[in-house]
Design an enzyme around this catalytic site. Structure first.
Site, PDB file in Angstrom:
ATOM      1  N   ASP A 124      21.034 -72.304   8.608  1.00  0.00           N
ATOM      2  CA  ASP A 124      19.607 -72.129   8.861  1.00  0.00           C
ATOM      3  C   ASP A 124      18.855 -72.973   7.840  1.00  0.00           C
ATOM      4  O   ASP A 124      19.013 -72.782   6.627  1.00  0.00           O
ATOM      5  CB  ASP A 124      19.257 -70.641   8.668  1.00  0.00           C
ATOM      6  CG  ASP A 124      18.093 -70.219   9.535  1.00  0.00           C
ATOM      7  OD1 ASP A 124      17.125 -70.975   9.630  1.00  0.00           O
ATOM      8  OD2 ASP A 124      18.157 -69.109  10.094  1.00  0.00           O
ATOM      9  N   ASP A 134      14.157 -73.731  11.011  1.00  0.00           N
ATOM     10  CA  ASP A 134      13.181 -72.651  10.939  1.00  0.00           C
ATOM     11  C   ASP A 134      11.755 -73.172  11.149  1.00  0.00           C
ATOM     12  O   ASP A 134      11.381 -74.204  10.578  1.00  0.00           O
ATOM     13  CB  ASP A 134      13.294 -72.020   9.536  1.00  0.00           C
ATOM     14  CG  ASP A 134      12.408 -70.810   9.384  1.00  0.00           C
ATOM     15  OD1 ASP A 134      12.675 -69.811  10.068  1.00  0.00           O
ATOM     16  OD2 ASP A 134      11.436 -70.872   8.593  1.00  0.00           O
ATOM     17  N   GLU A 141      13.716 -73.675  16.139  1.00  0.00           N
ATOM     18  CA  GLU A 141      13.132 -72.359  16.356  1.00  0.00           C
ATOM     19  C   GLU A 141      11.757 -72.578  16.977  1.00  0.00           C
ATOM     20  O   GLU A 141      10.725 -72.417  16.339  1.00  0.00           O
ATOM     21  CB  GLU A 141      13.009 -71.586  15.032  1.00  0.00           C
ATOM     22  CG  GLU A 141      12.677 -70.123  15.280  1.00  0.00           C
ATOM     23  CD  GLU A 141      11.657 -69.516  14.331  1.00  0.00           C
ATOM     24  OE1 GLU A 141      11.196 -68.408  14.627  1.00  0.00           O
ATOM     25  OE2 GLU A 141      11.310 -70.142  13.315  1.00  0.00           O
ATOM     26  N   HIS A 178      16.838 -61.786  14.772  1.00  0.00           N
ATOM     27  CA  HIS A 178      16.443 -60.951  13.629  1.00  0.00           C
ATOM     28  C   HIS A 178      14.932 -60.762  13.511  1.00  0.00           C
ATOM     29  O   HIS A 178      14.477 -60.050  12.618  1.00  0.00           O
ATOM     30  CB  HIS A 178      16.980 -61.583  12.345  1.00  0.00           C
ATOM     31  CG  HIS A 178      16.302 -62.892  12.064  1.00  0.00           C
ATOM     32  ND1 HIS A 178      16.435 -63.998  12.883  1.00  0.00           N
ATOM     33  CD2 HIS A 178      15.459 -63.269  11.084  1.00  0.00           C
ATOM     34  CE1 HIS A 178      15.709 -64.986  12.413  1.00  0.00           C
ATOM     35  NE2 HIS A 178      15.111 -64.574  11.312  1.00  0.00           N
ATOM     36  N   ASP A 179      14.153 -61.438  14.350  1.00  0.00           N
ATOM     37  CA  ASP A 179      12.694 -61.263  14.319  1.00  0.00           C
ATOM     38  C   ASP A 179      12.199 -60.431  15.497  1.00  0.00           C
ATOM     39  O   ASP A 179      11.187 -59.732  15.380  1.00  0.00           O
ATOM     40  CB  ASP A 179      11.981 -62.631  14.421  1.00  0.00           C
ATOM     41  CG  ASP A 179      12.227 -63.524  13.217  1.00  0.00           C
ATOM     42  OD1 ASP A 179      12.404 -62.992  12.098  1.00  0.00           O
ATOM     43  OD2 ASP A 179      12.259 -64.758  13.394  1.00  0.00           O
TER      44      ASP A 179
HETATM   45  C1  NOJ Z   1      11.169 -67.714  11.203  1.00  0.00           C
HETATM   46  C2  NOJ Z   1      12.249 -66.805  10.718  1.00  0.00           C
HETATM   47  O1  NOJ Z   1      13.113 -66.504  11.779  1.00  0.00           O
HETATM   48  C3  NOJ Z   1      11.557 -65.583  10.138  1.00  0.00           C
HETATM   49  O2  NOJ Z   1      12.471 -64.559   9.856  1.00  0.00           O
HETATM   50  C4  NOJ Z   1      10.797 -66.041   8.920  1.00  0.00           C
HETATM   51  O3  NOJ Z   1      10.044 -64.945   8.419  1.00  0.00           O
HETATM   52  C5  NOJ Z   1       9.837 -67.186   9.227  1.00  0.00           C
HETATM   53  N1  NOJ Z   1      10.405 -68.185  10.082  1.00  0.00           N
HETATM   54  C6  NOJ Z   1       9.404 -67.883   7.961  1.00  0.00           C
HETATM   55  O4  NOJ Z   1      10.453 -68.636   7.432  1.00  0.00           O
END
Ligand code: NOJ
Ligand code: CA
Length: 568
Positions: A99, A200, A278, A335-336
């Site tokens: 990542d 990311d 992402e 995970h989000d």
């Molecule tokens: C996306 C990530 O998946 C998330 O977990 C993170 O808080 C933000 N980008 C900032 O890096």
């Protein structure tokens, strides 16, 4: 047909390292744990791992605030262990994707420490510093995680910019030294042998020239409050539109595509690597060959029920908009976003729905991404207490519920537990032992374990039960490998107005697969195309033998049916 690349054939599995497997018994996942579980991943049938950040970090945003791009967080282990993990994966013909956080670093990164040390430090311009305007903030921008996008640093009397938390200052990508430093990081890990990167927050890398005010008159708190009050989809859409207007100078700047093309060239110095954005923005595919290899089809997930209508529409829009040569990429959780079983269930048939949804993910055209724990049916942990919250977004929601909306504390707690991201980051359930076998009984895991590990939601018990969700994942992942059309084939929807059954073909010159997914809780009949002869059932969730059919097929509630015909 051109030979498909490994990342087009692979099923990816996201590991959230802090919660995956704790090898040294301190309540935090680590490389010792990951190494022990490589055989499990191999048995499960996944082909590649996307590892959420493993770098040293103050863990303000759980690894997405990197303080050293060349290391391993000490609580996760050592560089030697990282290498061992990668080698164990490679030995079993599995790949490893890291990542990579490009937009920002931690405020504890040595680059930032230098940058903030004085206005004339050589790294000053590596970040975005602005003097006060009229004694206050440089402009009216917000951080998407709450509060102003600017934090004042008394040491030099200026503000620095952060799209995310204050502990995550944005790098200044207009500075060529920043680019070179990050490209060095990329080359370092590729040389060590990693197979690519998940990038990311790529949409946030550049900001509008001259930093103009958004001047919408809105505040982030206004949007929070109105989003909470929105009753209809139309009202929610309006709030989203206001959000987009408010952030329009902070995301999706065109320069990012030049950067992605340069990054692609760096990655092309090494054979057969992959870049995964992402982002759902198709522009990140470039011309199909010159930016990122994969970008997530997030719109597919943006519902609380996957229906035939929803999926057909998503596929119609997404596949037709892809540039030539671009390859789709689908996922149902991470995970989000919350866990798929919670997100798409109806509360009554969640296990069956999870099975239909996995079949969907593994048979749609494109590379599927799984999220650790979904294979045993882990659900969101919605009963977290304020003192258990680890995600600052959970705490922020708790505060806003009380201060902005006047909610009683216990209601605020319930809401914030569901709003934040902790709920889908709890430790993986390895067995029916205390703490789900994640860590020793007497140790407190970094986030509470969901109590349903004791009701069969754990790897050890499910592995022994042939009818478990885990064995279903294992079987379907094997089946996918056995049927080239499911990986390489073109997509053609069938019976397009059917309200209950999503049926479609995946076909190559040699093989046609017909997939019929009954997404509803009643029996349903679906028409089979007349020109497809000799279809034999190779998989069904409900029957063990291939029953004779005419030109239609009757499916049981939530039945998954896959038929194949091979050309002679
Ligand atoms: C996306 C990530 O998946 C998330 O977990 C993170 O808080 C933000 N980008 C900032 O890096
Ligand atoms: Ca540990």
């Amino acid at each position: 047909m051109t030979e498909k690349k490994w990342w087009q054939r692979a099923v990816f599995y996201q590991i959230y390292p802090r919660s995956f497997a704790d090898g040294n018994g301190d309540g935090i996942g680590d490389f010792t744990g990951m190494i022990e579980k490589v055989d499990y991943l191999h048995w499960l049938g996944v082909d590649a791992v996307w590892l959420s950040p493993h770098f040293p970090s103050p863990q303000v945003d759980w690894g997405y605030d990197v303080s050293d791009y060349y290391g391993v967080a000490p609580e996760y282990g050592t560089m030697e262990q990282f290498m061992q993990f990668m080698e164990e994966l490679h030995r079993r013909d599995m790949r490893l994707v890291l990542d990579l956080v490009l937009n920002h670093t931690s405020d504890q990164h040595s680059w930032f420490l230098e940058s903030r040390s004085s206005r004339d430090n050589p790294k000053r311009d590596w970040y975005i510093w602005k003097p006060p305007r009229n004694g206050g903030l440089p402009n009216d921008w917000f951080s998407t995680f709450g509060g102003p996008a600017w934090t004042f640093d008394p040491l030099t009397g200026e503000y620095y910019y952060h799209f995310f938390f204050a502990g995550q200052p944005d790098l200044n990508w207009k500075n060529p030294e920043v680019k070179q430093a990050m490209f060095d990081v990329v080359r370092y890990w590729l040389r060590l042998g990693v197979d690519g990167f998940r990038l990311d927050a790529v949409g946030t890398i550049f900001e509008r020239e001259n930093y103009p005010d958004h001047a919408t008159g809105d505040t982030l708190d206004d949007l929070y409050r109105d989003a909470r009050r929105a009753k209809t989809t139309k009202e929610q859409r309006l709030v989203n539109r206001r959000w987009l207007r408010m952030f329009r100078h902070q995301v999706d700047m065109p320069e990012v595509h030049d950067l992605m093309r340069e990054l692609r060239c760096v990655v092309n110095e090494f054979p057969d690597k992959v870049l995964i954005g992402e982002t759902e923005d198709l522009r990140f595919y470039g011309n199909g060959e010159d930016e990122l290899h994969l970008n997530f089809n997030f719109p597919l997930m943006r519902t609380n029920r996957l229906t035939p209508h929803w999926v057909r529409k998503n596929q119609r829009e997404r596949l037709s908009a892809l540039p030539d040569g671009a390859w789709p990429c689908n996922t149902l959780n991470n995970h989000d976003a919350g866990r798929m079983k919670s997100q798409f269930g109806d509360g009554k048939h969640d296990d069956q729905i999870a099975r239909v949804n996995l079949a969907l993910l593994l048979t749609l055209k494109g590379t599927p991404f799984l999220y650790n724990g979904e294979e045993i049916g882990m659900v969101n942990h919605n009963g977290l207490k304020v003192e258990d919250f680890r995600d600052p977004l959970s705490l922020r929601a708790y505060q806003l519920e009380i201060e902005l909306l006047g909610s009683p504390a216990h209601e605020a707690e319930v809401f914030a537990s569901d709003y934040g991201r902790d709920k889908c980051r709890t430790p993986l359930h390895w067995s029916n032992s205390p703490n789900a076998g994640f860590c020793p009984a007497e140790v407190k895991p970094w986030l509470p374990v969901h109590p349903n590990y004791a009701d069969g939601v754990n790897v050890e018990e499910q592995k022994k039960n042939p009818d478990s969700l885990l064995n279903y994942y294992h079987r379907l992942l094997q089946l996918r490998k056995e049927l080239p059309a499911l990986i390489e084939g073109e997509y053609q929807p069938l019976d397009e107005s059917h309200p209950a059954v999503f049926s479609f073909l995946r076909y190559t010159a040699q093989q046609t697969c017909l997939i019929a997914l009954n997404m509803k809780s009643h029996r349903a009949r679906v028409n089979l195309p007349e020109n497809i002869k000799n279809l034999r059932c190779v998989f069904s969730t409900h029957r063990s033998e291939d029953l004779p059919r005419g030109n239609n097929l009757t499916l049981q509630p939530f039945e998954v049916w896959i038929g194949v015909t091979d050309m002679a």
